[in-house]
Design a protein around this motif. Sequence first.
Motif, mmCIF file in Angstrom:
data_model
loop_
_atom_site.group_PDB
_atom_site.id
_atom_site.type_symbol
_atom_site.label_atom_id
_atom_site.label_comp_id
_atom_site.label_asym_id
_atom_site.label_seq_id
_atom_site.Cartn_x
_atom_site.Cartn_y
_atom_site.Cartn_z
ATOM 1 N N ASP A 1 0.837 -1.203 0.000
ATOM 2 C CA ASP A 1 0.000 0.000 0.000
ATOM 3 C C ASP A 1 0.873 1.255 0.000
ATOM 4 O O ASP A 1 0.605 2.217 -0.739
ATOM 5 N N LEU A 2 1.920 1.253 0.817
ATOM 6 C CA LEU A 2 2.839 2.390 0.856
ATOM 7 C C LEU A 2 3.517 2.586 -0.493
ATOM 8 O O LEU A 2 3.700 3.721 -0.956
ATOM 9 N N MET A 3 3.900 1.491 -1.123
ATOM 10 C CA MET A 3 4.521 1.568 -2.445
ATOM 11 C C MET A 3 3.573 2.207 -3.452
ATOM 12 O O MET A 3 3.973 3.068 -4.252
ATOM 13 N N THR A 4 2.303 1.813 -3.404
ATOM 14 C CA THR A 4 1.312 2.352 -4.324
ATOM 15 C C THR A 4 1.115 3.846 -4.101
ATOM 16 O O THR A 4 1.060 4.631 -5.054
ATOM 17 N N ILE A 5 1.034 4.258 -2.845
ATOM 18 C CA ILE A 5 0.864 5.681 -2.527
ATOM 19 C C ILE A 5 2.097 6.469 -2.935
ATOM 20 O O ILE A 5 1.996 7.556 -3.539
ATOM 21 N N TYR A 6 3.269 5.937 -2.646
ATOM 22 C CA TYR A 6 4.514 6.635 -2.984
ATOM 23 C C TYR A 6 4.663 6.806 -4.496
ATOM 24 O O TYR A 6 5.071 7.873 -4.984
ATOM 25 N N GLN A 7 4.326 5.781 -5.253
ATOM 26 C CA GLN A 7 4.399 5.872 -6.712
ATOM 27 C C GLN A 7 3.430 6.918 -7.248
ATOM 28 O O GLN A 7 3.723 7.593 -8.231
ATOM 29 N N GLU A 8 2.297 7.037 -6.596
ATOM 30 C CA GLU A 8 1.260 7.959 -7.066
ATOM 31 C C GLU A 8 1.601 9.412 -6.796
ATOM 32 O O GLU A 8 1.406 10.285 -7.644
ATOM 33 N N PHE A 9 2.139 9.683 -5.597
ATOM 34 C CA PHE A 9 2.318 11.067 -5.168
ATOM 35 C C PHE A 9 3.780 11.484 -5.029
ATOM 36 O O PHE A 9 4.063 12.664 -4.826
ATOM 37 N N GLY A 10 4.700 10.517 -5.112
ATOM 38 C CA GLY A 10 6.110 10.842 -4.979
ATOM 39 C C GLY A 10 6.542 11.121 -3.560
ATOM 40 O O GLY A 10 7.691 11.507 -3.293
ATOM 41 N N ARG A 11 5.655 10.914 -2.615
ATOM 42 C CA ARG A 11 5.941 11.128 -1.198
ATOM 43 C C ARG A 11 4.838 10.466 -0.389
ATOM 44 O O ARG A 11 3.780 10.105 -0.925
ATOM 45 N N ILE A 12 5.075 10.344 0.900
ATOM 46 C CA ILE A 12 4.047 9.872 1.823
ATOM 47 C C ILE A 12 3.745 10.955 2.858
ATOM 48 O O ILE A 12 2.601 11.138 3.260
ATOM 49 N N GLU A 13 4.765 11.698 3.237
ATOM 50 C CA GLU A 13 4.580 12.781 4.196
ATOM 51 C C GLU A 13 3.544 13.792 3.691
ATOM 52 O O GLU A 13 3.609 14.256 2.556
ATOM 53 N N GLY A 14 2.581 14.095 4.542
ATOM 54 C CA GLY A 14 1.568 15.088 4.204
ATOM 55 C C GLY A 14 0.392 14.571 3.401
ATOM 56 O O GLY A 14 -0.598 15.294 3.215
ATOM 57 N N ILE A 15 0.452 13.335 2.928
ATOM 58 C CA ILE A 15 -0.657 12.757 2.177
ATOM 59 C C ILE A 15 -1.782 12.390 3.147
ATOM 60 O O ILE A 15 -1.536 11.801 4.200
ATOM 61 N N HIS A 16 -3.009 12.745 2.795
ATOM 62 C CA HIS A 16 -4.168 12.456 3.651
ATOM 63 C C HIS A 16 -4.807 11.150 3.205
ATOM 64 O O HIS A 16 -5.307 11.043 2.087
ATOM 65 N N VAL A 17 -4.761 10.170 4.083
ATOM 66 C CA VAL A 17 -5.325 8.850 3.807
ATOM 67 C C VAL A 17 -6.518 8.631 4.730
ATOM 68 O O VAL A 17 -6.394 8.739 5.957
ATOM 69 N N THR A 18 -7.667 8.341 4.143
ATOM 70 C CA THR A 18 -8.867 8.053 4.917
ATOM 71 C C THR A 18 -9.177 6.571 4.795
ATOM 72 O O THR A 18 -9.408 6.060 3.699
ATOM 73 N N ILE A 19 -9.154 5.871 5.929
ATOM 74 C CA ILE A 19 -9.383 4.428 5.976
ATOM 75 C C ILE A 19 -10.810 4.189 6.458
ATOM 76 O O ILE A 19 -11.206 4.689 7.516
ATOM 77 N N VAL A 20 -11.572 3.422 5.673
ATOM 78 C CA VAL A 20 -13.007 3.278 5.915
ATOM 79 C C VAL A 20 -13.369 1.813 6.120
ATOM 80 O O VAL A 20 -13.098 0.979 5.245
ATOM 81 N N GLY A 21 -13.995 1.491 7.267
ATOM 82 C CA GLY A 21 -14.461 0.126 7.466
ATOM 83 C C GLY A 21 -14.243 -0.366 8.874
ATOM 84 O O GLY A 21 -14.220 0.416 9.832
ATOM 85 N N ASP A 22 -14.051 -1.663 9.019
ATOM 86 C CA ASP A 22 -13.937 -2.315 10.325
ATOM 87 C C ASP A 22 -12.515 -2.164 10.859
ATOM 88 O O ASP A 22 -11.684 -3.064 10.741
ATOM 89 N N ILE A 23 -12.251 -1.016 11.450
ATOM 90 C CA ILE A 23 -10.908 -0.700 11.926
ATOM 91 C C ILE A 23 -10.476 -1.659 13.042
ATOM 92 O O ILE A 23 -9.348 -2.158 13.056
#
Length: 289
Positions: free
Chosen positions: A131-153
Motif C-alpha cells: 500500500d505504501l509503495m502504491t501511494i509513494y508511486q502515485e504522489f512521490g511522497r508519503i509525508e503530508g498525504i491524507h489517507v482516509t481508511i473506511v471500514g472495520d478498523i
Amino acid sequence: MPNLLSMNNLENDTIMSLLKRAGEFQQGERAPIDGTVVNLFFEPSTRTKMSFEMAEHHMGLAVLPFETAFSSILKGETLYDTVKTMEAIGVGAVIIRHEEEEYYQQLEGCKVAVINGGDGSGQHPTQSLLDLMTIYQEFGRIEGIHVTIVGDIAHSRVAKSNASALKKLGAIVSFICPEEWSGDYESSEHLDEFIETTDVVMMLRVQHERHAVSALFSKENYHEQYGLTVAREKKMKDGAIIMHPAPINRGVEIADCLVECERSRIFKQMANGVYIRMAVLEYALKGRD
C-alpha cells in the motif's frame, strides 16, 4: 536473518529501502537467491499466498509445498514444533498466516526467518508495504498525504499496519466506521465530511464472519452509510485515488463500477504486492536493507 513481523518495529529507513528495492524489481532487476522457503497458511488467502508464490518464483527460490489439512498440526503438533521442523530440514524462511494474533511470540528460539502473512486482527506488514509503495508511486511522497481508511478498523490488520506506518512516515490518517468498529482509534461515522479533501480513500472489506447479522450489514444500508458510492466518488478531489486490500464485497464497501475506474489502484496494489514480497524475501534471507 531478520524477521518481518509487524510494521510497528520497522524503522522508516528500512521501510523506504524496501519500497526502493521493490521498485527496482518492478523495473526488471533480478537477484536470484539460493534457498528454500515454505508458505504456512492456516487461514484462507488468494492474493497474499499467490503473490508470495510468484515472488518466490521470480527470486529462484525452492518452495516446499505445505497443506495444513495433511500436516501433523491435525495430530496436535504445535506451531513452534512445525517451524522447528522446517528449520531442521534446511528451510531458510517461513511465511505464516495464522488466526492467532501475535502467533509469532511462541516462535522465540527459532532461527528460521519468519515473515508474517497476517496474524488474526493484528498485523499484515507486506500488505502495508505494498500500500505504501502504491501511494509513494502515485504522489512521490508519503509525508503530508491524507489517507482516509473506511471500514472495520477494530478487526482489520490492514488498518492497524497502515495506521502505524503511515503516521510514522508523516501521513495524515483519518478513520471512518461505525462507532463499535473503531477499536482504539478516534474515528468519525461521516465519510462525506472527508471525501472532498482526502488524497487516498482506502476501503476495507466488511468482515461478515466476525459480526452477527444486523441491519447495518445489509448490502444496501452499509453501502449507503459507509460505502464508496458513485455520488461520493464524484466529490473526490482531482488526483485522489481509491484503494482496497481485497477481497472486495462489490456493492457493499465500494460500488461495482468503481472497482476498475480511473481512480482505482486496487489491481495495481495487487501487482505491487509481488515486487514488495520479492524485496521482503531478499531482506529476510540475505539481510539486505
